[in-house]
Design a protein around this motif. Structure first.
Motif, PDB file in Angstrom:
ATOM      1  N   ILE A  79       8.331  45.491  39.676  1.00  0.00           N
ATOM      2  CA  ILE A  79       8.897  45.834  38.371  1.00  0.00           C
ATOM      3  C   ILE A  79       7.955  46.806  37.664  1.00  0.00           C
ATOM      4  O   ILE A  79       6.802  46.474  37.374  1.00  0.00           O
ATOM      5  CB  ILE A  79       9.114  44.574  37.519  1.00  0.00           C
ATOM      6  CG1 ILE A  79      10.032  43.599  38.271  1.00  0.00           C
ATOM      7  CG2 ILE A  79       9.711  44.939  36.167  1.00  0.00           C
ATOM      8  CD1 ILE A  79      10.161  42.246  37.618  1.00  0.00           C
ATOM      9  N   VAL A 109       9.980  47.088  31.598  1.00  0.00           N
ATOM     10  CA  VAL A 109      10.996  46.186  31.055  1.00  0.00           C
ATOM     11  C   VAL A 109      11.396  46.694  29.677  1.00  0.00           C
ATOM     12  O   VAL A 109      10.558  47.144  28.895  1.00  0.00           O
ATOM     13  CB  VAL A 109      10.482  44.728  30.990  1.00  0.00           C
ATOM     14  CG1 VAL A 109       9.235  44.612  30.127  1.00  0.00           C
ATOM     15  CG2 VAL A 109      11.569  43.789  30.475  1.00  0.00           C
ATOM     16  N   PHE A 162       4.413  49.293  32.686  1.00  0.00           N
ATOM     17  CA  PHE A 162       3.215  48.714  33.280  1.00  0.00           C
ATOM     18  C   PHE A 162       2.436  49.762  34.078  1.00  0.00           C
ATOM     19  O   PHE A 162       3.033  50.637  34.720  1.00  0.00           O
ATOM     20  CB  PHE A 162       3.597  47.541  34.188  1.00  0.00           C
ATOM     21  CG  PHE A 162       4.363  46.459  33.480  1.00  0.00           C
ATOM     22  CD1 PHE A 162       3.734  45.601  32.595  1.00  0.00           C
ATOM     23  CD2 PHE A 162       5.731  46.327  33.674  1.00  0.00           C
ATOM     24  CE1 PHE A 162       4.444  44.615  31.938  1.00  0.00           C
ATOM     25  CE2 PHE A 162       6.447  45.342  33.015  1.00  0.00           C
ATOM     26  CZ  PHE A 162       5.806  44.482  32.148  1.00  0.00           C
ATOM     27  N   GLN A 192       4.742  44.937  38.667  1.00  0.00           N
ATOM     28  CA  GLN A 192       4.447  43.547  38.361  1.00  0.00           C
ATOM     29  C   GLN A 192       5.470  42.604  38.998  1.00  0.00           C
ATOM     30  O   GLN A 192       6.586  43.005  39.339  1.00  0.00           O
ATOM     31  CB  GLN A 192       4.453  43.336  36.844  1.00  0.00           C
ATOM     32  CG  GLN A 192       3.480  44.213  36.075  1.00  0.00           C
ATOM     33  CD  GLN A 192       2.040  43.838  36.323  1.00  0.00           C
ATOM     34  OE1 GLN A 192       1.671  42.666  36.269  1.00  0.00           O
ATOM     35  NE2 GLN A 192       1.215  44.838  36.624  1.00  0.00           N
ATOM     36  N   SER A 251       4.750  37.834  35.774  1.00  0.00           N
ATOM     37  CA  SER A 251       3.844  38.672  34.989  1.00  0.00           C
ATOM     38  C   SER A 251       4.605  39.432  33.908  1.00  0.00           C
ATOM     39  O   SER A 251       4.143  39.581  32.779  1.00  0.00           O
ATOM     40  CB  SER A 251       3.099  39.653  35.898  1.00  0.00           C
ATOM     41  OG  SER A 251       2.292  38.971  36.828  1.00  0.00           O
ATOM     42  N   VAL A 252       5.795  39.899  34.262  1.00  0.00           N
ATOM     43  CA  VAL A 252       6.636  40.621  33.302  1.00  0.00           C
ATOM     44  C   VAL A 252       7.033  39.702  32.148  1.00  0.00           C
ATOM     45  O   VAL A 252       6.979  40.081  30.974  1.00  0.00           O
ATOM     46  CB  VAL A 252       7.881  41.188  33.996  1.00  0.00           C
ATOM     47  CG1 VAL A 252       8.896  41.691  32.982  1.00  0.00           C
ATOM     48  CG2 VAL A 252       7.482  42.307  34.940  1.00  0.00           C
ATOM     49  N   LEU A 303      15.369  45.722  33.615  1.00  0.00           N
ATOM     50  CA  LEU A 303      14.178  45.992  34.420  1.00  0.00           C
ATOM     51  C   LEU A 303      14.308  47.351  35.103  1.00  0.00           C
ATOM     52  O   LEU A 303      15.387  47.732  35.557  1.00  0.00           O
ATOM     53  CB  LEU A 303      13.993  44.917  35.496  1.00  0.00           C
ATOM     54  CG  LEU A 303      13.954  43.458  35.034  1.00  0.00           C
ATOM     55  CD1 LEU A 303      13.841  42.542  36.253  1.00  0.00           C
ATOM     56  CD2 LEU A 303      12.802  43.213  34.064  1.00  0.00           C
TER      57      LEU A 303
END
Length: 503
Positions: free
Chosen positions: A103, A106, A215, A219, A223-224, A250
């Protein structure tokens, strides 16, 4: 992107495929698997299940847990049904798994995000004269003709309809409202507009302000969500109300090489994400503590500090969020005090030095109790001995209160009184010590103690991060934010508490 609710699909777990029915309904989401026997699930706590839905999209059901198993009899035959609850559902162009760092970013939209902004310079209704509108339409027509010529499309004649009093709806084209760089990544608020092409019923420009985290490295889903919860808690504090996630999107890392320029996207459904939110909150723009348009530099500074300090202050802030938006209860006063117990050493008063005689006595006491048989009483005494010289709960609360008194002490006379009474109240419910007054019979004073702890914790936290609390106080007007109500009613509540304690 459409919502995904009830679907049939072909799902697979490891190397096995099966037919299932997928119902995406928040906390009631369920995946039903049917077969001639109960499904043989791996001996793991959580499962990732992938499936192709009947509309052609790919669904990744992350961290599924066994919900129920049922057997249906049909004459001499039986059908077996296994039900699984997915904690997270990702629907999009690619499959993902819980431990897979894929990812890249977000974006999400929540209830009162528009209350953070004014927007008067971004979206406007204009009333130019007819000649000016004609010049704008001529320019637009020439641009369309150039595009048509490049692509070999037929051209249309220039036949504008312009009355005496034309109106134009205007979007400034400013997509990024504010951005700052944190250790978690780039944080931003952006505009996401949509509009129709016009009809006899009219035309309009709609906008959804989105909060985004880009990020530095791809991730995992967990974690997101950690970063998302951290950011969301900041917005909730500034708005003064718990906020419902409306949608979460995402941006994924592409799994294979492709000529497509845009990265693949997916919609994330967090099944338990809105469980603690009840009803609809009403927030006015005057209620917010920090706004990206009103004080952009201050907003960016505090937000960056908030994200960067998540590792050291995540637990006490999470405790604050749990207590702050709950009902007034014994659990809330205990939770509000617990926030200060969880503070790291950097946010608490320094350890007090004990004199030599007390230090010697502590050593002897530890030696005596260390040799006794293990028991709860022994561990309790050793725990008390270990805390001697360290900051107590009362010390920590008063230390954080000092930050507020240094900035606006004249607004909060006798602030130590509700602080100390809150500690006594918490000790009564945790340790059974004597209460100062009947907390259930004097509910207004009890609520004042809770509000004091939460006010001191959050305001001192924001002051540490660079919030101009003095400036906010000077602009203060009674609003819907709980901190506004606390300030407006402080003089009355401190008098009530003082008189009650004297009795």
């Amino acid at each position: 992107m459409r919502n995904h609710e009830n679907y049939n699909g072909i799902f697979h777990l490891s190397d096995k495929q099966f037919t299932g029915v997928f119902n995406n309904a928040g906390a009631d989401s369920i995946l039903k698997i049917f077969g001639k026997s109960f499904w043989d699930l791996p001996e793991t706590e959580y499962l990732d299940i992938h499936g192709m839905l009947d509309d052609g999209t790919k669904a990744s059901l992350i961290d599924c847990v066994l919900h129920a198993q049922r057997r249906h009899r049909f004459d001499s035959n039986s059908q077996f049904e296994t039900q699984l609850f997915p904690n997270y559902i990702v629907v999009g162009e690619e499959f993902i798994s819980s431990g897979e760092p894929v990812i890249k970013a977000v974006s999400y939209h929540f209830d009162n995000v528009h209350s953070l902004l004014i927007g008067s310079k971004t979206f406007r209704s204009l009333s130019p004269d007819a000649d000016e509108v004609r010049r704008i339409l001529e320019l637009d027509h020439r641009q369309l003709e150039d595009i048509a010529e490049e692509n070999g499309w037929p051209k249309t004649p220039f036949e504008p309809q312009i009355g005496k009093h034309p109106q134009l709806l205007y979007f400034s084209g400013l997509w990024e409202i504010i951005a700052c760089q944190s250790t978690m990544g780039k944080i931003s608020l952006t505009n996401r507009t949509s509009q129709n092409s016009g009809s006899p019923s009219g035309i309009g420009i709609r906008n959804e302000v989105t909060a985004n985290i880009e990020f530095p490295e791809p991730q995992t889903i967990k974690s997101v969500l950690h970063a998302l919860r951290t950011l969301h808690s900041f917005f909730e504090l500034s708005l003064g109300h718990s906020q419902r996630y409306r949608w979460i999107e995402l941006e994924l890392q592409r799994s294979t090489e492709s000529e497509q320029k845009l990265p693949p996207t997916a919609r994330l459904y967090w099944t338990l994400g809105n469980e603690r939110v009840s009803g609809d909150s009403i927030v006015s723009r005057n209620s917010i503590l920090l706004g990206p348009e009103r004080t952009p530099d201050e907003f960016a500074k505090v937000l960056t500090g908030w994200m960067n300090s998540a590792e050291s202050l995540g637990d006490p802030r999470e405790r604050f969020s749990t207590a702050f938006f709950g009902s007034y209860s014994i659990d809330r006063i205990v939770g509000s005090a617990n926030m200060f117990d969880l503070l790291p050493e950097s946010h608490a008063p320094k350890t007090k030095q004990v004199d030599s005689s007390l230090s010697e006595a502590l050593v002897k006491c530890r030696e005596i109790f260390k040799d006794l048989p293990d028991s709860f009483a022994k561990q309790s005494v050793l725990s008390v001995l270990g805390r001697i010289g360290k900051a107590s709960l009362r010390d920590k609360i008063n230390y954080r209160a000092d930050k507020i008194l240094e900035v606006a002490g004249e607004r909060f006379p006798e602030l130590y009184l509700p602080c100390n009474q809150a500690v006594l109240c918490r000790n009564h419910y945790v340790h059974g010590s004597k209460s100062t007054f009947d907390y259930q019979e004097n509910f207004t004073e009890f609520a004042f103690l809770v509000d004091t702890l939460e006010f001191i914790f959050a305001v001192s936290d924001l002051i540490d991060l660079g919030w101009d609390f003095r400036g906010w106080i000077d602009r203060f007007r009674p609003t819907t934010h709980p901190f506004s109500a606390y300030i407006a009613n402080y003089s009355h509540n401190i008098i009530r508490l003082r008189n009650l304690v004297k009795k």
